[in-house]
Design an enzyme around this catalytic site. Structure first.
Site, PDB file in Angstrom:
ATOM      1  N   PRO A 138      67.342  23.667  79.248  1.00  0.00           N
ATOM      2  CA  PRO A 138      67.112  24.882  79.447  1.00  0.00           C
ATOM      3  C   PRO A 138      68.242  25.745  79.116  1.00  0.00           C
ATOM      4  O   PRO A 138      69.414  25.442  79.500  1.00  0.00           O
ATOM      5  CB  PRO A 138      66.800  25.384  80.793  1.00  0.00           C
ATOM      6  CG  PRO A 138      66.619  23.730  81.291  1.00  0.00           C
ATOM      7  CD  PRO A 138      67.553  22.711  80.597  1.00  0.00           C
ATOM      8  N   CYS A 139      67.902  26.915  78.250  1.00  0.00           N
ATOM      9  CA  CYS A 139      68.722  27.951  78.053  1.00  0.00           C
ATOM     10  C   CYS A 139      68.930  28.793  79.279  1.00  0.00           C
ATOM     11  O   CYS A 139      69.970  29.500  79.556  1.00  0.00           O
ATOM     12  CB  CYS A 139      68.200  28.638  76.878  1.00  0.00           C
ATOM     13  SG  CYS A 139      68.262  27.799  75.316  1.00  0.00           S
ATOM     14  N   MET A 140      68.019  29.164  79.905  1.00  0.00           N
ATOM     15  CA  MET A 140      67.818  30.067  81.150  1.00  0.00           C
ATOM     16  C   MET A 140      68.305  29.103  82.340  1.00  0.00           C
ATOM     17  O   MET A 140      67.451  28.149  82.582  1.00  0.00           O
ATOM     18  CB  MET A 140      66.499  30.913  81.324  1.00  0.00           C
ATOM     19  CG  MET A 140      66.747  31.730  82.352  1.00  0.00           C
ATOM     20  SD  MET A 140      64.956  32.582  82.851  1.00  0.00           S
ATOM     21  CE  MET A 140      63.925  31.225  83.471  1.00  0.00           C
TER      22      MET A 140
END
Length: 217
Positions: A138-140
């Protein structure tokens, strides 16, 4: 001691569109050129914080590739946790069914409902037992909700942020998530703040973004 890396900027924006254009401008004009771990060339500005005062006006930048239909589908996946396209994971799955065990959005709503000053209404997407062993992570990373002055505010941390390609969709989805949580708590949605540890523009977007920046300066 001095550093050449571009680190640290606060943007106070009125809308999502305003935030996108101003963020692109900072990255394009003040970012550093680096080669990332996949070999891609990027312009990067580290620790870019953006506060959006009204996430519900002028939500879709006219120069963005995203249209309303695609944004609505993105927001739906984020809020419900559905994975109709069978992705390896979605943010919604991590938020609504973290590690197959926890609905973090229900937890957030419960915390906010029970105590308006809580600092514990936080949801995370990172699952160490999974994400330390795979490439697609995940980036978030964090969504933190706070009630202040009878308004629900959202702060989101991105470890890595494709500002040109993903920011409009990310913020549209987050605005709908904030609206959903605020409605469940019985209060109005407020600001959204994003902290992008690596806010960047990929080289394949440079020509397009250069034209956009020249058009808004």
């Amino acid at each position: 001691m001095t550093h050449d890396a571009a680190i640290g900027r606060l943007i106070k924006a009125r809308t999502i569109s305003d935030a996108w254009y101003r963020g692109l401008n900072v990255i394009w004009n003040h970012g550093s050129l680096i080669t990332d771990e996949r070999g891609s060339q990027i312009r990067e500005f580290m620790n870019l914080m953006v506060v959006i005062e009204d996430p519900y006006s002028n939500e879709i930048p006219e120069d963005s590739a995203w249209n309303h239909e695609r944004l609505e589908e993105y927001a739906k996946q984020l809020i419900t946790g559905e994975n109709a396209q069978d992705f390896e994971y979605t943010y919604g799955q991590r938020l609504r069914n973290w590690d197959g065990k926890v609905d973090q959005i229900e937890y957030v709503i419960e915390k906010l409902t029970n105590n308006k000053t809580t600092r514990r209404a936080t949801a995370v997407t990172w699952v160490p037992t999974i994400d330390t062993k795979v490439d697609e992570v995940p980036c978030m990373i964090i969504d933190d909700f706070k009630i202040r002055d009878d308004t629900v505010h959202l702060t989101t941390l991105f470890r890595s942020h494709d500002f040109a390609g993903a920011y409009p969709a990310n913020l549209y989805g987050l605005s709908k998530l904030l609206e959903y949580v605020a409605d469940k708590v019985g209060l109005a949605p407020g600001t959204i703040t994003t902290m992008s540890v690596s806010a960047h523009i990929y080289d394949h977007d440079w020509d397009k973004i250069e034209k956009i920046i020249k058009g808004v300066q």
